[in-house]
Design a protein around this motif. Structure first.
Motif, PDB file in Angstrom:
ATOM      1  N   HIS A  77      13.372  37.452  43.033  1.00  0.00           N
ATOM      2  CA  HIS A  77      12.072  37.277  43.519  1.00  0.00           C
ATOM      3  C   HIS A  77      11.411  38.189  44.461  1.00  0.00           C
ATOM      4  CE1 HIS A  77      14.768  33.419  43.436  1.00  0.00           C
ATOM      5  NE2 HIS A  77      14.076  33.020  42.506  1.00  0.00           N
TER       6      HIS A  77
ATOM      7  N   LEU B  24       3.538  40.785  41.561  1.00  0.00           N
ATOM      8  CA  LEU B  24       2.091  40.004  41.293  1.00  0.00           C
ATOM      9  C   LEU B  24       0.991  41.098  42.401  1.00  0.00           C
ATOM     10  CD1 LEU B  24       0.946  37.275  40.243  1.00  0.00           C
ATOM     11  CD2 LEU B  24       2.485  36.322  42.897  1.00  0.00           C
TER      12      LEU B  24
ATOM     13  N   LEU C  66       5.388  31.074  44.416  1.00  0.00           N
ATOM     14  CA  LEU C  66       7.009  32.114  43.259  1.00  0.00           C
ATOM     15  C   LEU C  66       7.630  31.720  45.296  1.00  0.00           C
ATOM     16  CD1 LEU C  66       8.543  34.440  42.163  1.00  0.00           C
ATOM     17  CD2 LEU C  66       7.587  35.616  43.811  1.00  0.00           C
TER      18      LEU C  66
ATOM     19  N   LEU D 201       4.656  32.251  36.439  1.00  0.00           N
ATOM     20  CA  LEU D 201       5.693  32.501  36.732  1.00  0.00           C
ATOM     21  C   LEU D 201       6.454  31.668  36.465  1.00  0.00           C
ATOM     22  CD1 LEU D 201       3.367  33.143  40.463  1.00  0.00           C
ATOM     23  CD2 LEU D 201       5.139  34.793  39.500  1.00  0.00           C
TER      24      LEU D 201
ATOM     25  N   CYS E  19      -1.400  33.606  36.216  1.00  0.00           N
ATOM     26  CA  CYS E  19       0.016  34.235  36.795  1.00  0.00           C
ATOM     27  C   CYS E  19       0.814  32.973  36.349  1.00  0.00           C
ATOM     28  CB  CYS E  19      -0.387  34.309  38.496  1.00  0.00           C
ATOM     29  SG  CYS E  19      -1.253  35.514  38.771  1.00  0.00           S
TER      30      CYS E  19
ATOM     31  N   VAL F  88      10.282  32.095  36.021  1.00  0.00           N
ATOM     32  CA  VAL F  88      10.808  32.902  36.711  1.00  0.00           C
ATOM     33  C   VAL F  88      12.064  31.902  36.743  1.00  0.00           C
ATOM     34  CG1 VAL F  88      11.409  32.667  39.736  1.00  0.00           C
ATOM     35  CG2 VAL F  88       9.668  33.864  38.056  1.00  0.00           C
TER      36      VAL F  88
ATOM     37  N   ILE G 211       9.023  40.058  41.622  1.00  0.00           N
ATOM     38  CA  ILE G 211       8.566  39.990  41.214  1.00  0.00           C
ATOM     39  C   ILE G 211       6.749  39.295  41.826  1.00  0.00           C
ATOM     40  CG2 ILE G 211       7.321  37.413  39.882  1.00  0.00           C
ATOM     41  CD1 ILE G 211      11.151  36.792  39.166  1.00  0.00           C
TER      42      ILE G 211
END
Length: 605
Positions: A246, A253, A56, A227, A224, A230, A249
């Motif tokens: 961000h 997470l 991320l 992502l 995951c 995004v 998110i």
């Protein structure tokens, strides 16, 4: 009341991603980790979530720092991620149907349940991301609160001895990664080889232990990899809130990691490593053992099934949504845009207005685009249905996909933001930028404020940079000065304004006559040099008339004015003034700004 502007809030972003993360991971991760590392599965969860946070952070860095365009790379990314979304949707649909049959209607036909799930999901994506966000915002606490109650209800049954490090790894049996992940990741669906475990529990060598911990961490990270979306979601958030995008998110997470960690420890404490490694959906089994006093909750397992229905539907829905959306943009949109661009260029050479013919052609083009989009959407749905049926009937094929997911697809997804860093292809390129051709500044005496707006090229391909464009213009805005009005206007746009291709700035006569406002504009331009210095500047009687005129022209009015000025410079020796001349405070630059009569524009004679 709900707004209908195609935007979602930061809170909705957080809740959407939490649902997406929680679905498959909470169902299948406990069994896999029990086979790989026993009671040390908690360490794999921490490391796996850490990998997700690094991924991320990489995406966030790319979105914040890279500011170039690459149309080819955009198309490749759309197609690659779109194809993976189809495969992921088919697999998650398979898990979803298995969950329904396992817990509720074991005798029902697989294809019938699959059809219902996919059609429901297909219907829901028609409302777009905003509709989906509203639904899961409402459902959030209805899911989280029962989950907390169930987990707390299972805590009294935990035996601490089962959490001991002595239950680290089943030894010295074959590697579960190869046996039940390559054979494959049949462990994902609980179809585990019951005879593969050795009865003695002990420890194994350091290298093998570390390898299994890393494998388990990687598997957690794989759950995951939504992502990657995004890259495409940020534009759906209001610009003044994107700085928190961000962070929301990351919060989802981390919270997903905490939930998985608690669930895993509770499962190991209740069932032990051996039993857990052989359960198909252990969290569902756990819920059937929880006893809550009173007569209200008689079937806690049925209640908890609702939680996983919502979370599994969320992950199926997001994959289907982006499969349709990205393949439309990767395959259809660019072709349509290119065709439209050539048509617009041909019309622009004639410098005429087509009136009702243009309106009729625009309607036909829009209808054709909608038809093609629907064809792609239904094709994606049919492919997902077919692949899910194949996964159910041919487990070997499904296992090959899961092996490819682990060793090829996920590394490719991770490589995408890295490639975008090196190629200069950023998320702004992914449908998140617009290209104004003209800026207009005027002064409204009635409002006592500065007026500002951009005009944009028609939908198609920008001839300057080859970038696909869309007509995203909004109504003019009014603020205290040039800088504030421009900032307000750009904040209200649905896309980021890239002014590198700006052709001309038109200044209303009333604005130019106000020396204080004009000088403040020059100071603002000197401090923020984002507008190219070679952009032409002209004075007009009323800037708003050009906003209305732009909608009527076949080509954008900014490009037309640029061509007209250069023609006058060649034929009439007209002295042109640029933004650079004004910024340099050249002598008489303000007085020499040419005046443009609106009658010189076709259709206004």
């Amino acid at each position: 009341m709900f707004s209908n502007n195609g935007k979602i809030s930061i809170r909705q972003v957080y809740r959407l991603f939490l649902f997406d993360f929680l679905g498959v991971g909470s169902l299948v991760i406990p069994t896999i980790l029990a086979r790989l590392v026993g009671s040390l599965g908690w360490l794999c969860i921490i490391l796996g979530i850490g990998m997700g946070l690094v991924f991320l952070a990489l995406i966030a860095y790319e979105q914040s720092h890279i500011r170039t365009q690459n149309m080819v790379m955009t198309r490749i990314i759309n197609i690659v991620v779109g194809v993976q979304s189809i495969l992921a949707c088919a697999f998650c649909s398979k898990v979803f149907v298995d969950l329904v049959r396992f817990s509720l209607i074991p005798e029902e036909k697989y294809w019938l349940i699959l059809v219902i799930i996919l059609l429901t999901s297909f219907y829901s994506i028609k409302g777009g991301i905003e509709s989906r966000a509203r639904v899961y915002e409402v459902l959030f606490w209805f899911v989280i609160i029962p989950l907390v109650i169930m987990v707390v209800g299972a805590i009294p049954n935990i035996e601490l001895s089962r959490l001991s490090l002595a239950n680290f790894i089943i030894s010295p049996g074959p590697n579960p990664m190869q046996e039940n992940y390559g054979a494959g990741v049949s462990g994902l669906l609980g179809t585990l080889n019951q005879g593969s475990l050795v009865e003695d529990v002990g420890t194994i060598g350091l290298y093998e232990s570390v390898r299994r911990i890393l494998e388990g961490s990687y598997i957690v990270f794989v759950t995951c990899t939504t992502l990657i979306y995004v890259l495409f979601l940020r534009k759906s958030v209001e610009k003044n809130k994107q700085q928190y995008f961000h962070r929301a998110i990351a919060k989802a997470l981390i919270q997903n990691g905490v939930i998985l960690l608690v669930i895993y420890l509770v499962l190991v404490g209740n069932f032990g490593v051996r039993s857990l490694s052989n359960l198909r959906f252990p969290i569902v089994t756990l819920m059937s053992t929880v006893q809550i006093t009173g007569s209200f909750f008689k079937r806690t397992d049925a209640l908890m099934m609702g939680i996983w229905f919502f979370t599994m539907f969320a992950i199926v829905n997001i994959n289907l949504f982006y499969a349709c959306r990205l393949l439309n943009h990767g395959i259809i949109s660019n072709n349509n845009a290119r065709g439209k661009s050539e048509n617009e260029q041909e019309k622009s050479r004639k410098w005429t207005l087509s009136g009702t013919d243009a309106e009729e052609q625009s309607k036909q083009d829009n209808n054709l685009g909608v038809d093609k989009e629907n064809i792609v959407n239904w094709f994606v749905l049919a492919v997902v249905f077919a692949i899910s049926l194949i996964f159910n009937g041919q487990e070997a094929i499904m296992n090959k996909y899961l092996s490819a997911l682990l060793y090829f697809i996920v590394p490719v997804l991770v490589f995408i933001p890295v490639a975008m860093l090196f190629t200069g292809c950023n998320a702004n390129e992914l449908e998140n930028r617009c290209f104004p051709m003209m800026a207009a500044v005027d002064y409204d005496e009635e409002k006592a404020k500065v007026e500002f707006f951009y005009t944009f090229p028609k939908s198609g391909i920008n001839s300057d940079n080859g970038q696909e464009t869309a007509n995203v213009a909004i109504m003019p805005v009014y603020d205290t000065d040039f800088g504030s009005a421009r900032q307000t206007y750009e904040n209200d746009l649905s896309l980021d304004a890239d002014v590198n291709h700006l052709k001309v700035i038109i200044l209303g006569k009333k604005f130019v006559e106000r020396d204080e406002e004009f000088d403040l504009m020059i100071e603002t331009l000197q401090m923020d040099e984002s507008i190219p210095r070679n952009t032409y500047v002209v004075v007009v009687e009323d800037a708003y008339h050009y906003f209305e005129l732009n909608d009527e022209m076949n080509n954008d009015i900014g490009s037309y004015i640029e061509t007209l000025l250069e023609k006058k410079q060649r034929e009439e020796d007209l002295q042109l003034v640029t933004v650079g001349d004004l910024m340099n405070q050249d002598t008489n630059a303000k007085e020499n700004i040419p005046y443009l009569n609106i009658n010189e524009i076709p259709g206004n004679n």
